[in-house]
Design a protein around this motif. Structure first.
Motif, PDB file in Angstrom:
ATOM      1  N   PRO A   1      18.290  53.729  89.446  1.00  0.00           N
ATOM      2  CA  PRO A   1      17.651  52.825  90.407  1.00  0.00           C
ATOM      3  C   PRO A   1      18.283  52.874  91.794  1.00  0.00           C
ATOM      4  O   PRO A   1      17.573  52.876  92.804  1.00  0.00           O
ATOM      5  CB  PRO A   1      17.836  51.447  89.763  1.00  0.00           C
ATOM      6  CG  PRO A   1      17.916  51.723  88.303  1.00  0.00           C
ATOM      7  CD  PRO A   1      18.638  53.024  88.184  1.00  0.00           C
TER       8      PRO A   1
ATOM      9  N   ARG B   1       5.212  38.472  88.526  1.00  0.00           N
ATOM     10  CA  ARG B   1       6.625  38.684  88.826  1.00  0.00           C
ATOM     11  C   ARG B   1       7.403  37.381  88.721  1.00  0.00           C
ATOM     12  O   ARG B   1       8.488  37.331  88.139  1.00  0.00           O
ATOM     13  CB  ARG B   1       6.765  39.270  90.231  1.00  0.00           C
ATOM     14  CG  ARG B   1       6.119  40.641  90.422  1.00  0.00           C
ATOM     15  CD  ARG B   1       7.062  41.768  90.099  1.00  0.00           C
ATOM     16  NE  ARG B   1       6.400  43.054  90.212  1.00  0.00           N
ATOM     17  CZ  ARG B   1       6.278  43.743  91.344  1.00  0.00           C
ATOM     18  NH1 ARG B   1       6.797  43.252  92.466  1.00  0.00           N
ATOM     19  NH2 ARG B   1       5.681  44.916  91.354  1.00  0.00           N
TER      20      ARG B   1
ATOM     21  N   GLN C   1       8.193  36.176  85.323  1.00  0.00           N
ATOM     22  CA  GLN C   1       9.312  36.915  84.750  1.00  0.00           C
ATOM     23  C   GLN C   1      10.649  36.481  85.364  1.00  0.00           C
ATOM     24  O   GLN C   1      11.666  36.411  84.671  1.00  0.00           O
ATOM     25  CB  GLN C   1       9.100  38.416  84.992  1.00  0.00           C
ATOM     26  CG  GLN C   1      10.159  39.320  84.397  1.00  0.00           C
ATOM     27  CD  GLN C   1       9.909  40.781  84.721  1.00  0.00           C
ATOM     28  OE1 GLN C   1       9.182  41.106  85.659  1.00  0.00           O
ATOM     29  NE2 GLN C   1      10.505  41.670  83.953  1.00  0.00           N
TER      30      GLN C   1
ATOM     31  N   LEU D   1      15.639  44.912  90.751  1.00  0.00           N
ATOM     32  CA  LEU D   1      15.829  45.483  89.422  1.00  0.00           C
ATOM     33  C   LEU D   1      15.828  44.348  88.407  1.00  0.00           C
ATOM     34  O   LEU D   1      16.752  43.536  88.350  1.00  0.00           O
ATOM     35  CB  LEU D   1      17.154  46.249  89.368  1.00  0.00           C
ATOM     36  CG  LEU D   1      17.465  46.965  88.043  1.00  0.00           C
ATOM     37  CD1 LEU D   1      16.406  48.018  87.732  1.00  0.00           C
ATOM     38  CD2 LEU D   1      18.853  47.591  88.101  1.00  0.00           C
TER      39      LEU D   1
ATOM     40  N   ASP E   1       5.453  55.355  97.432  1.00  0.00           N
ATOM     41  CA  ASP E   1       5.093  55.695  96.053  1.00  0.00           C
ATOM     42  C   ASP E   1       5.189  57.200  95.820  1.00  0.00           C
ATOM     43  O   ASP E   1       5.651  57.640  94.752  1.00  0.00           O
ATOM     44  CB  ASP E   1       3.679  55.212  95.741  1.00  0.00           C
ATOM     45  CG  ASP E   1       3.582  53.694  95.688  1.00  0.00           C
ATOM     46  OD1 ASP E   1       4.624  53.039  95.482  1.00  0.00           O
ATOM     47  OD2 ASP E   1       2.468  53.162  95.864  1.00  0.00           O
TER      48      ASP E   1
ATOM     49  N   ASP F   1      15.034  43.479  84.295  1.00  0.00           N
ATOM     50  CA  ASP F   1      14.806  43.994  82.939  1.00  0.00           C
ATOM     51  C   ASP F   1      14.684  45.516  82.926  1.00  0.00           C
ATOM     52  O   ASP F   1      13.844  46.101  82.224  1.00  0.00           O
ATOM     53  CB  ASP F   1      13.546  43.366  82.328  1.00  0.00           C
ATOM     54  CG  ASP F   1      13.700  41.865  82.109  1.00  0.00           C
ATOM     55  OD1 ASP F   1      14.852  41.407  81.937  1.00  0.00           O
ATOM     56  OD2 ASP F   1      12.680  41.152  82.129  1.00  0.00           O
ATOM     57  N   GLY F   2      15.523  46.161  83.739  1.00  0.00           N
ATOM     58  CA  GLY F   2      15.559  47.615  83.771  1.00  0.00           C
ATOM     59  C   GLY F   2      14.449  48.272  84.559  1.00  0.00           C
ATOM     60  O   GLY F   2      14.359  49.508  84.607  1.00  0.00           O
ATOM     61  N   GLU F   3      13.596  47.488  85.222  1.00  0.00           N
ATOM     62  CA  GLU F   3      12.455  48.023  85.973  1.00  0.00           C
ATOM     63  C   GLU F   3      12.595  47.696  87.455  1.00  0.00           C
ATOM     64  O   GLU F   3      12.912  46.561  87.817  1.00  0.00           O
ATOM     65  CB  GLU F   3      11.152  47.425  85.448  1.00  0.00           C
ATOM     66  CG  GLU F   3       9.916  47.891  86.191  1.00  0.00           C
ATOM     67  CD  GLU F   3       8.656  47.160  85.751  1.00  0.00           C
ATOM     68  OE1 GLU F   3       7.584  47.445  86.312  1.00  0.00           O
ATOM     69  OE2 GLU F   3       8.750  46.289  84.865  1.00  0.00           O
ATOM     70  N   LEU F   4      12.366  48.701  88.288  1.00  0.00           N
ATOM     71  CA  LEU F   4      12.378  48.482  89.732  1.00  0.00           C
ATOM     72  C   LEU F   4      11.050  47.893  90.181  1.00  0.00           C
ATOM     73  O   LEU F   4       9.987  48.403  89.833  1.00  0.00           O
ATOM     74  CB  LEU F   4      12.626  49.800  90.470  1.00  0.00           C
ATOM     75  CG  LEU F   4      14.072  50.271  90.567  1.00  0.00           C
ATOM     76  CD1 LEU F   4      14.126  51.650  91.213  1.00  0.00           C
ATOM     77  CD2 LEU F   4      14.935  49.281  91.343  1.00  0.00           C
ATOM     78  N   GLN F   5      11.126  46.827  90.966  1.00  0.00           N
ATOM     79  CA  GLN F   5       9.927  46.162  91.467  1.00  0.00           C
ATOM     80  C   GLN F   5       9.941  46.174  92.989  1.00  0.00           C
ATOM     81  O   GLN F   5      10.894  45.710  93.609  1.00  0.00           O
ATOM     82  CB  GLN F   5       9.873  44.723  90.960  1.00  0.00           C
ATOM     83  CG  GLN F   5       9.843  44.611  89.449  1.00  0.00           C
ATOM     84  CD  GLN F   5       9.813  43.176  88.965  1.00  0.00           C
ATOM     85  OE1 GLN F   5       9.939  42.243  89.759  1.00  0.00           O
ATOM     86  NE2 GLN F   5       9.627  42.974  87.675  1.00  0.00           N
TER      87      GLN F   5
END
Length: 233
Positions: A57, A115, A118, A97, A45, A99-103
């Motif tokens: 990303p 998650r 989604q 990746l 993080d 919806d444009g977000e890194l998880q």
């Protein structure tokens, strides 16, 4: 000794895996490599937060992989581990990746459940950053890094299936809250790309990166075979 390919079968560098992932270790062992495992202890993080906001990303996961490889290399050098005479250190990091977000890893059942709400019935890209450092006489003499992308098409688990899956704890500690090679594989319809990168270490990409730092796969197989013979004595 400079960085060059070693043609003689039976000689070559030791492979150091900078990861605690049992799945990555199993992929490498199944592929004929006997890695030494050293865990980086990198604060993922903190590394991600320090990157410029405009970092793509692919750049994020590659930077994380580089940070892990560099931390392991620094620890080996500081400890004067004999392996630093000739080794390659490999760091990896995977994120989904969506919806444009890194998880990354969900860590808690509630996040894992969100998650999957989604992901279910949809597709997302699993990004895996890789960094290879070549060490010679306790110095980093070459390095190469890149990212692999594989599209994962998810099924729709039944509610009781998802409850049971989350209860195992497996999805809590893996990128994207799923695995391909374990229980999560039941819920992956198909993938477009390299399956080994979804497990956590992309063999085709790592092979190319190893070549970039002067190491051939045949060398690693020879070293692995020798290590296996030595352990059997």
């Amino acid at each position: 000794m400079g960085v060059s390919r070693i043609d003689a079968v039976g000689s070559g560098p030791r492979f150091v895996l900078g990861s605690a992932s049992p799945a990555r270790l199993q992929v490498l062992r199944s592929a004929g490599v006997q890695p030494m495992v050293r865990v980086s202890q990198v604060d993922e993080d903190a590394v991600a937060a320090a990157l410029p906001a405009a970092t793509p990303p692919e750049g994020v996961v590659t930077a994380l992989a580089r940070a892990k490889a560099e931390a392991v290399a620094a620890a080996l050098i500081a400890d004067a581990d004999p392996v630093v005479a000739d080794c390659v250190v490999v760091g990896c990091d995977s994120m989904l990746l969506m919806d444009g977000e890194l998880q990354g890893k969900p860590h808690t059942p509630d996040v894992a459940r969100a998650r999957w709400a989604q992901m279910a019935g949809r597709s997302a890209d699993l990004l895996t950053g890789h960094c290879v450092l070549r060490l010679d006489e306790a110095r980093i003499v070459a390095q190469a890094a890149d990212c692999s992308t594989t599209t994962v098409h998810f099924a729709k688990p039944e509610p009781e299936e998802l409850d049971a899956y989350i209860a195992t704890g497996e999805p809590l500690q893996v990128a994207g809250a799923f695995t391909l090679d374990s229980r999560g594989g039941w819920f992956v319809e198909r993938i477009d790309g390299d399956p080994s990168s979804v497990i956590g270490i992309g063999l085709p990409l790592v092979r190319r990166l190893l070549g970039d730092v002067g190491v051939g796969i045949a060398q690693l197989w020879a070293v692995g075979a020798q290590l296996g013979a030595d352990s059997a004595r």
